[in-house]
Design a protein around this motif. Structure first.
Motif, short mmCIF file in Angstrom:
data_model
loop_
_atom_site.label_atom_id
_atom_site.label_comp_id
_atom_site.label_asym_id
_atom_site.label_seq_id
_atom_site.Cartn_x
_atom_site.Cartn_y
_atom_site.Cartn_z
N VAL A 209 -1.25 27.40 -6.75
CA VAL A 209 -2.60 26.85 -6.61
C VAL A 209 -2.88 25.74 -7.62
N ILE A 210 -2.55 25.95 -8.86
CA ILE A 210 -2.80 24.93 -9.89
C ILE A 210 -2.01 23.67 -9.58
N ASP A 211 -0.75 23.84 -9.17
CA ASP A 211 0.05 22.69 -8.77
C ASP A 211 -0.60 21.97 -7.60
N GLY A 212 -1.18 22.75 -6.70
CA GLY A 212 -1.82 22.17 -5.53
C GLY A 212 -3.02 21.30 -5.90
N VAL A 213 -3.87 21.81 -6.78
CA VAL A 213 -5.03 21.03 -7.22
C VAL A 213 -4.57 19.75 -7.92
N LYS A 214 -3.54 19.86 -8.75
CA LYS A 214 -3.02 18.68 -9.44
C LYS A 214 -2.46 17.67 -8.45
N TRP A 215 -1.71 18.15 -7.45
CA TRP A 215 -1.13 17.26 -6.44
C TRP A 215 -2.23 16.51 -5.69
N MET A 216 -3.27 17.23 -5.33
CA MET A 216 -4.36 16.60 -4.58
C MET A 216 -5.15 15.62 -5.45
N SER A 217 -5.44 16.02 -6.67
CA SER A 217 -6.31 15.20 -7.52
C SER A 217 -5.62 13.93 -8.00
N THR A 218 -4.34 14.03 -8.38
CA THR A 218 -3.65 12.85 -8.90
C THR A 218 -3.38 11.82 -7.81
N ARG A 219 -3.34 12.26 -6.57
CA ARG A 219 -3.04 11.33 -5.46
C ARG A 219 -4.26 11.07 -4.58
N GLU A 220 -5.42 11.49 -5.05
CA GLU A 220 -6.62 11.40 -4.21
C GLU A 220 -6.89 9.98 -3.72
N LYS A 221 -6.64 8.97 -4.53
CA LYS A 221 -6.94 7.60 -4.14
C LYS A 221 -6.12 7.16 -2.93
N TYR A 222 -4.98 7.81 -2.70
CA TYR A 222 -4.13 7.41 -1.57
C TYR A 222 -4.54 8.07 -0.26
N TRP A 223 -5.02 9.33 -0.32
CA TRP A 223 -5.29 10.06 0.92
C TRP A 223 -6.78 10.16 1.28
N SER A 224 -7.66 9.72 0.39
CA SER A 224 -9.08 9.93 0.65
C SER A 224 -9.84 8.64 0.94
N GLU A 225 -9.11 7.56 1.23
CA GLU A 225 -9.77 6.30 1.54
C GLU A 225 -10.67 6.45 2.77
N GLU A 226 -11.70 5.63 2.84
CA GLU A 226 -12.70 5.74 3.90
C GLU A 226 -12.08 5.59 5.29
N ASP A 227 -11.06 4.73 5.41
CA ASP A 227 -10.47 4.49 6.72
C ASP A 227 -9.28 5.40 7.01
N ASN A 228 -9.13 6.47 6.23
CA ASN A 228 -8.04 7.42 6.44
C ASN A 228 -8.51 8.50 7.41
N PHE A 229 -7.90 8.53 8.58
CA PHE A 229 -8.33 9.47 9.62
C PHE A 229 -8.04 10.92 9.22
N PHE A 230 -7.08 11.13 8.34
CA PHE A 230 -6.63 12.47 8.01
C PHE A 230 -7.25 13.01 6.72
N LYS A 231 -8.18 12.27 6.15
CA LYS A 231 -8.71 12.65 4.84
C LYS A 231 -9.44 13.99 4.89
N VAL A 232 -10.15 14.30 5.97
CA VAL A 232 -10.90 15.56 6.04
C VAL A 232 -9.96 16.76 5.95
N HIS A 233 -8.83 16.68 6.66
CA HIS A 233 -7.90 17.81 6.62
C HIS A 233 -7.31 17.98 5.23
N ASN A 234 -7.04 16.88 4.56
CA ASN A 234 -6.55 17.01 3.18
C ASN A 234 -7.61 17.54 2.24
N TRP A 235 -8.88 17.19 2.47
CA TRP A 235 -9.95 17.80 1.68
C TRP A 235 -10.02 19.31 1.96
N TRP A 236 -9.77 19.69 3.20
CA TRP A 236 -9.73 21.11 3.55
C TRP A 236 -8.67 21.83 2.73
N HIS A 237 -7.50 21.23 2.63
CA HIS A 237 -6.44 21.84 1.82
C HIS A 237 -6.87 21.98 0.36
N ARG A 238 -7.52 20.95 -0.15
CA ARG A 238 -7.96 21.03 -1.54
C ARG A 238 -9.00 22.15 -1.71
#
Length: 445
Positions: A209-238
């Motif tokens: 879990v801790i690794d997961g939060v780190k993975w999501m947070s350090t790479r957030e700028k890449y997967w959470s852009e406004e025009d990213n269609f998949f961002k909601v699912h990645n937020w779900w994972h976080r």
């Protein structure tokens, strides 16, 4: 002859149209930008550009939404009036099957297609998504394994294949190779949110879990852009990681600010929202009136036959919002199975969706024994229907909660042991075991 970026022949298209098409495919590969507008530009420039029409039909059909499915069928009807190459005709055969609910037959057509055209990235990604929707873990992996020897880093889109392969490896339990491959894919293309999500799945399945939060947070700028269609699912994972850490205030914040920010009506995002609220409900969290807004958005998507994984998630929202009439209507629609021959989607509905809907309705109405009876068998749907292991885990979570509330500590303990064998450090799993033991000792829920 004009070719696409991977070297596949293109017909009836100008250079400008092919450029639009290549941009559209590249955008779809990493679920970023607006591939639909780009491919529409290609079609406007070259109306007889068959691969552009084929790509448009995949975009529409793979959305798993009834209205868009109808538009995709219109596109297929138009395609049948065009002169098609063997490759294009092969795509058409797969599309026709998929849009009529025959997902496995369509995926198998693309298996052969991929063997004949291993550099056809549209076919590979469409087939990968078909494998995902029918939860075929082996083909999620092997569709890519069969063609990867033809690819290298010199072929545009190679990193995309690695990202898809990583997810297939994860779903087949090859976690070390999945993580290594997914991380390599994101190094080659940092914005590949599918590859990112493959690694997120690995960390979830291993309980890191801790690794997961780190993975999501350090790479957030890449997967959470406004025009990213998949961002909601990645937020779900976080959010799943934070729930495991008992940080439900953070989970609710993610839900409000990211999962339901903008009140999206995209079916795939509604699935994430329903699952997240249901998980919070199981954890005893008061979600307030969030169910109401979500239930309203499900109205145009749940029809009992287009893609019934969606219908099951719509029922969750209707139950949460107190809209029993709507939940019962979906149940009724799902029971309207035509006589032989049944389509594959109808078979899925009968075998998988109906027990899930009936089990979740029973759980919500505190008929825990019925919930157990329906869900115990329904949980064995891996490799046959509906999403990823992480998405389907909600079935087991509901089942074990039903066992505890029904006063069946032996069953609850058995299910908790089953889960702890895979994730011994999980706070949720440890809590299930503790509650089952407490019930056995005290007889009090």
């Amino acid at each position: 002859m004009i070719k696409d970026l991977q070297g596949n022949s293109i017909s009836e298209a100008s250079a400008d149209a092919v450029d639009y098409y290549n941009q559209a495919v590249a955008a779809f590969n990493i679920y970023t930008g607006d591939p639909f507008s780009l491919v529409s530009n290609a079609i406007e420039d070259s109306p007889h550009f068959a691969m552009a029409h084929i790509f448009k039909a995949y975009l529409l059909g793979l959305a798993t939404e009834p209205i868009l499915n109808g538009y995709a069928k219109d596109t297929v009807r138009h395609l049948k009036t065009l002169h098609l190459s063997d490759r294009e005709a092969s795509h058409l055969g797969a599309l026709d099957l998929m849009l009529h609910g025959e997902w496995t037959a369509a995926a198998l057509v693309l298996d052969i297609h991929n063997s004949n055209y291993p550099l056809d990235i549209v076919a590979l990604q469409a087939g990968h998504l078909m494998d995902f929707y029918r939860a075929n873990a082996r083909n999620l992996r092997d569709r890519l394994a069969r063609v990867l020897p033809y690819w290298s880093n010199n072929v545009p889109g190679y990193s995309v294949l690695l990202g898809m392969y990583a997810f297939g490896l994860e779903e087949t339990g090859d976690y070390d190779r999945a993580e290594e491959t997914g991380r390599k894919a994101t190094e080659l293309q940092p914005r590949d949110c599918w590859a990112h999500h493959a690694v997120a799945h690995v960390l979830e399945m291993q309980g890191r879990v801790i690794d997961g939060v780190k993975w999501m947070s350090t790479r957030e700028k890449y997967w959470s852009e406004e025009d990213n269609f998949f961002k909601v699912h990645n937020w779900w994972h976080r959010a799943i990681y934070h729930q495991e850490l008992e940080q439900n205030d953070v989970v609710l914040s993610i839900y409000d600010n990211h999962i339901r920010h903008g009140n999206s009506t995209v079916a795939l995002e509604l699935v994430d929202a329903s699952a997240m609220l249901w998980r919070l409900h199981l954890d005893g969290v008061d979600v307030g009136d969030r169910w109401d807004e979500l239930a309203d958005c499900w109205q145009t998507h749940a029809d009992g036959h287009s893609y019934t994984f969606n219908d099951w998630h719509a029922v969750m929202a209707y139950l949460g919002a107190g809209r029993d009439i709507d939940a019962e209507q979906i149940l009724k629609d799902c029971k309207k199975i035509n006589p032989d021959p049944k389509s594959e989607m109808q078979q899925w509905t009968q075998k998988h969706t109906l027990p899930l809907i009936e089990g979740f309705i029973a759980f919500w109405r505190k008929d825990y024994q019925t919930a157990i009876e329906q869900l115990y068998g329904a949980r064995f749907i891996a490799n046959s229907f509906g999403g990823s292991h992480a998405q389907r885990d909600i079935i087991d979570l509901t089942l074990i909660e039903a066992a505890i509330r029904a006063g069946q500590p032996e069953l609850a303990r058995a299910l908790a042991n089953e889960r702890l064998a895979l994730k011994p450090n999980s706070r949720l799993n440890q809590g299930f075991l503790a509650r089952s033991k407490s019930w056995a000792v005290s007889g009090i829920q």
